[in-house]
Enzyme design. Structure first.
Site, mmCIF file in Angstrom:
data_model
loop_
_atom_site.group_PDB
_atom_site.id
_atom_site.type_symbol
_atom_site.label_atom_id
_atom_site.label_comp_id
_atom_site.label_asym_id
_atom_site.label_seq_id
_atom_site.Cartn_x
_atom_site.Cartn_y
_atom_site.Cartn_z
ATOM 1 N N LYS A 55 0.843 -1.213 0.000
ATOM 2 C CA LYS A 55 0.000 0.000 0.000
ATOM 3 C C LYS A 55 0.874 1.258 0.000
ATOM 4 O O LYS A 55 0.652 2.164 -0.789
ATOM 5 C CB LYS A 55 -0.897 0.015 1.238
ATOM 6 C CG LYS A 55 -1.612 1.333 1.441
ATOM 7 C CD LYS A 55 -2.478 1.344 2.671
ATOM 8 C CE LYS A 55 -1.817 1.929 3.896
ATOM 9 N NZ LYS A 55 -1.586 3.378 3.882
ATOM 10 N N ASN A 56 1.860 1.284 0.866
ATOM 11 C CA ASN A 56 2.631 2.519 1.014
ATOM 12 C C ASN A 56 3.596 2.763 -0.143
ATOM 13 O O ASN A 56 4.160 3.847 -0.263
ATOM 14 C CB ASN A 56 3.379 2.534 2.351
ATOM 15 C CG ASN A 56 2.428 2.736 3.521
ATOM 16 O OD1 ASN A 56 1.236 2.981 3.313
ATOM 17 N ND2 ASN A 56 2.929 2.618 4.737
ATOM 18 N N CYS B 172 -6.234 12.998 11.488
ATOM 19 C CA CYS B 172 -6.866 11.760 11.081
ATOM 20 C C CYS B 172 -6.969 10.874 12.298
ATOM 21 O O CYS B 172 -6.654 11.293 13.416
ATOM 22 C CB CYS B 172 -6.102 11.082 9.949
ATOM 23 S SG CYS B 172 -4.632 10.273 10.523
ATOM 24 N N ARG C 88 -1.217 14.661 12.362
ATOM 25 C CA ARG C 88 -0.567 14.503 11.063
ATOM 26 C C ARG C 88 -0.363 15.818 10.313
ATOM 27 O O ARG C 88 -0.923 16.057 9.245
ATOM 28 C CB ARG C 88 -1.321 13.485 10.204
ATOM 29 C CG ARG C 88 -1.419 12.152 10.894
ATOM 30 C CD ARG C 88 -1.869 11.048 9.986
ATOM 31 N NE ARG C 88 -0.769 10.415 9.320
ATOM 32 C CZ ARG C 88 -0.866 9.266 8.666
ATOM 33 N NH1 ARG C 88 -2.003 8.643 8.592
ATOM 34 N NH2 ARG C 88 0.181 8.736 8.081
ATOM 35 N N ASP D 38 3.430 1.014 12.108
ATOM 36 C CA ASP D 38 2.257 0.335 11.531
ATOM 37 C C ASP D 38 2.058 -1.063 12.110
ATOM 38 O O ASP D 38 0.993 -1.655 11.951
ATOM 39 C CB ASP D 38 2.394 0.248 10.001
ATOM 40 C CG ASP D 38 2.170 1.597 9.342
ATOM 41 O OD1 ASP D 38 1.697 2.527 10.022
ATOM 42 O OD2 ASP D 38 2.463 1.721 8.135
ATOM 43 N N ARG E 109 -8.845 -0.209 3.669
ATOM 44 C CA ARG E 109 -7.945 0.798 3.076
ATOM 45 C C ARG E 109 -6.599 0.160 2.735
ATOM 46 O O ARG E 109 -5.916 0.625 1.816
ATOM 47 C CB ARG E 109 -7.688 1.935 4.079
ATOM 48 C CG ARG E 109 -8.807 2.954 4.200
ATOM 49 C CD ARG E 109 -8.354 4.089 5.094
ATOM 50 N NE ARG E 109 -6.968 4.394 4.817
ATOM 51 C CZ ARG E 109 -6.038 4.692 5.726
ATOM 52 N NH1 ARG E 109 -6.358 4.739 7.001
ATOM 53 N NH2 ARG E 109 -4.792 4.927 5.380
HETATM 54 C C1 UD1 Z 1 3.728 6.990 6.221
HETATM 55 C C2 UD1 Z 1 2.895 5.749 5.994
HETATM 56 C C3 UD1 Z 1 2.249 5.280 7.298
HETATM 57 C C4 UD1 Z 1 3.315 5.120 8.385
HETATM 58 C C5 UD1 Z 1 4.156 6.380 8.504
HETATM 59 C C6 UD1 Z 1 5.333 6.203 9.472
HETATM 60 C C7 UD1 Z 1 2.150 6.030 3.721
HETATM 61 C C8 UD1 Z 1 1.016 6.268 2.779
HETATM 62 N N1 UD1 Z 1 1.865 6.057 5.011
HETATM 63 O O1 UD1 Z 1 2.848 8.031 6.647
HETATM 64 O O2 UD1 Z 1 1.618 4.040 7.040
HETATM 65 O O3 UD1 Z 1 2.655 4.882 9.613
HETATM 66 O O4 UD1 Z 1 4.719 6.721 7.220
HETATM 67 O O5 UD1 Z 1 6.098 5.120 9.098
HETATM 68 O O6 UD1 Z 1 3.266 5.788 3.310
HETATM 69 N N2 UD1 Z 1 5.146 14.792 10.670
HETATM 70 C C9 UD1 Z 1 5.197 16.125 10.974
HETATM 71 N N3 UD1 Z 1 5.196 17.024 9.942
HETATM 72 C C10 UD1 Z 1 5.127 16.641 8.639
HETATM 73 C C11 UD1 Z 1 5.082 15.258 8.330
HETATM 74 C C12 UD1 Z 1 5.094 14.361 9.373
HETATM 75 O O7 UD1 Z 1 5.248 16.504 12.142
HETATM 76 O O8 UD1 Z 1 5.126 17.508 7.748
HETATM 77 C C13 UD1 Z 1 5.118 13.811 11.771
HETATM 78 C C14 UD1 Z 1 3.807 13.017 11.770
HETATM 79 O O9 UD1 Z 1 2.784 13.723 12.459
HETATM 80 C C15 UD1 Z 1 4.203 11.756 12.474
HETATM 81 C C16 UD1 Z 1 5.637 11.544 12.003
HETATM 82 O O10 UD1 Z 1 6.091 12.813 11.539
HETATM 83 O O11 UD1 Z 1 4.172 11.948 13.861
HETATM 84 C C17 UD1 Z 1 5.773 10.501 10.920
HETATM 85 O O12 UD1 Z 1 5.047 10.896 9.784
HETATM 86 P P1 UD1 Z 1 5.453 10.488 8.301
HETATM 87 O O13 UD1 Z 1 6.703 9.696 8.307
HETATM 88 O O14 UD1 Z 1 5.379 11.713 7.452
HETATM 89 O O15 UD1 Z 1 4.249 9.530 7.954
HETATM 90 P P2 UD1 Z 1 3.350 9.532 6.657
HETATM 91 O O16 UD1 Z 1 4.167 9.790 5.449
HETATM 92 O O17 UD1 Z 1 2.154 10.397 6.890
#
Ligand code: UD1
Length: 436
Positions: free
Chosen positions: A22-23, A116, A121, A306, A398
């Site tokens: 998925k990711n 979410c 996020r 995850d 999902r």
């Molecule tokens: C992706 C994965 C999700 C997984 C996560 C962490 C996909 C579609 N989803 O989510 O399944 O759980 O990586 O391995 O690939 N953060 C900020 N600011 C930002 C972006 C992130 O503070 O601009 C924080 C988030 O709130 C969270 C942490 O960083 O606490 C990790 O987020 P991130 O690695 O960005 O996860 P996703 O890409 O959303």
């Protein structure tokens, strides 16, 4: 609203082929907008997040087909640069379109993704990074406008946290930008490498993916290719947990064992035997699992956030006390209150949870509120004595393709009950009626 009805207590026993990731598939599909022409992506899981991504691509003006786990995207006629609010809400990961849309159109408009089910996020890291390419950003009334008045220019970006989504958006923005972009403290997840492999096959020049520093040299354009998505390491690990907690044995086929390596020590500590071959992993569970001292979720190659919920479900039946510390997301414990209904003993204090293993779980009526938390409830249900109903399985769908068929083929008594809902885009929101 669909639900699973599970008659628990059967061992998970047998072999299964693991779905595509998925990711990986979501950013790769978003990346197809950078390719003017037809792109063929195979091994796509048939999950609702893929369908939501396809809706966004169609809205943007791309021609898309999805058949036999293969998505074909022709983005030649792409003419829009915004993502409507309802599509953004349907899939928060739609923010992953940002880099591709800006790279292709020089501008983009999104609504703020908001929080979410697993936390706030924020997307501040994405926005800070995009700005550095010379893109102006205006935030107004929950809408964000991005516009670049001159061609995008490569830049150096040091991430304060190795965000997966931000790393992907930077790569996507940098592919067609002028000059070189260097990302330091980049996310190292295998899905980043899959995205880079896809883009490099299209003619991009990306090196260092899978490491902390990624270098992207901008190119003029990208060309059509066929790409096969990597197997889903989280789905694979979830089914390992299912076998572990039912005294079962499972052979996972079509996996990349190295991607599962971060979870293997946890299963071994619980007393499972793991054997690894070139593209398969076999887990044999002991008669009773042992507790896990401490699991701390970390960016890859650490223990994946995850897998926190599915592994927590497993620890509820371990002998002794296990500790889990969730370091990535601030509110990723929604499954705990539902696990308690099975008779699990769990205490949460901030980001730490303490799980005291019980001899047996008892079937319960529970409600899924997020993807991996929902999977954890299914695992508890298959291990519990008696009947479990898991409501609101749209979250589970999902990311897991036909979980009822996979677990059914492995000996579980699980069936899906559903009513069909049709949305304004004319797409079926649920899978066809199925049971196993
Ligand atoms: C992706 C994965 C999700 C997984 C996560 C962490 C996909 C579609 N989803 O989510 O399944 O759980 O990586 O391995 O690939 N953060 C900020 N600011 C930002 C972006 C992130 O503070 O601009 C924080 C988030 O709130 C969270 C942490 O960083 O606490 C990790 O987020 P991130 O690695 O960005 O996860 P996703 O890409 O959303």
């Amino acid at each position: 609203m669909s639900r699973f009805i599970i008659n628990g207590g059967n061992r998970v026993y047998g072999e299964t082929r693991i779905q595509g990731s998925k990711n990986s598939v979501l950013p790769i599909l978003a990346a197809t907008v950078l390719v003017k022409g037809e792109t063929v992506i195979s091994n796509c899981p048939d999950i609702s997040d893929v369908n939501a991504t396809i809706k966004v691509l169609r809205y943007l003006g791309c021609k898309v087909t999805f058949e036999n786990h293969t998505v074909t995207v022709d983005s030649t006629d792409m003419d829009k640069y915004d993502i409507p609010d309802d599509l953004m809400r349907e899939m928060r990961s739609s923010v992953i379109f940002l880099g591709g849309i800006i790279g292709r159109m020089g501008k983009a408009r999104l609504s703020t993704p908001g929080g979410c089910e697993i936390g706030l996020r924020p997307i501040d890291l994405h926005l800070d990074a995009i700005q550095r390419f010379g893109v102006n950003i205006k935030e107004e009334f929950a809408k964000i406008e991005f516009e670049s008045v001159k061609p995008l220019e490569g830049t150096n970006i040091s991430l304060s946290f190795p965000s997966v989504g931000a790393t992907e958006n930077i790569i996507l923005t940098a592919c067609l930008a002028k000059g070189t972009t260097i990302i330091t403290n980049a996310a190292r997840e295998p899905e980043i490498t899959d995205l880079a492999d896809f883009l490099n096959r299209c003619g991009a020049r990306i090196s260092g993916s899978g490491e902390g520093t990624i270098v992207i040299e901008g190119v003029e354009n990208l060309h059509s290719v066929h790409h096969k998505v990597i197997p889903d390491r989280i789905a694979a690990s979830t089914y390992m947990a299912a076998a572990a907690m039912t005294q079962g044995k499972i052979r996972l086929n079509s996996v990349i064992p190295a991607h599962i390596a971060p979870v293997i020590p946890v299963f071994e500590e619980a007393g499972c035997d793991i054997s690894i071959e070139a593209d398969s992993v076999t887990l044999t569970a002991p008669p009773r699992l042992k507790s896990i001292k401490t699991i701390r979720t970390m960016p890859y190659p650490g223990f994946p956030t995850d897998m926190q919920a599915p592994v927590m479900a497993m620890t509820t039946v371990c002998r002794g006390t296990s500790v889990i510390i969730e370091t990535i997301f601030e509110s990723r414990y929604k499954h705990v209150s539902e696990l308690l209904r099975f008779g699990a003993k769990i205490r949460v204090d901030g980001r730490m949870s303490v799980i005291e293993g019980v001899d047996k779980l008892t079937g319960a009526s529970v409600i899924s509120s997020d993807l991996r938390g929902g999977a954890a409830l299914v695992l508890a249900g298959i291990a519990a004595q008696g009947i479990t109903t898991v409501d609101d399985i749209k979250f589970i769908e999902r990311g897991y393709e036909s979980m009822e068929n996979v677990l059914g083929s492995l000996g579980c008594d699980i069936k899906k009950e559903e009513r069909e809902i049709t949305d304004e885009y004319g797409d079926d929101q649920g899978a066809k009626s199925s049971s196993a």
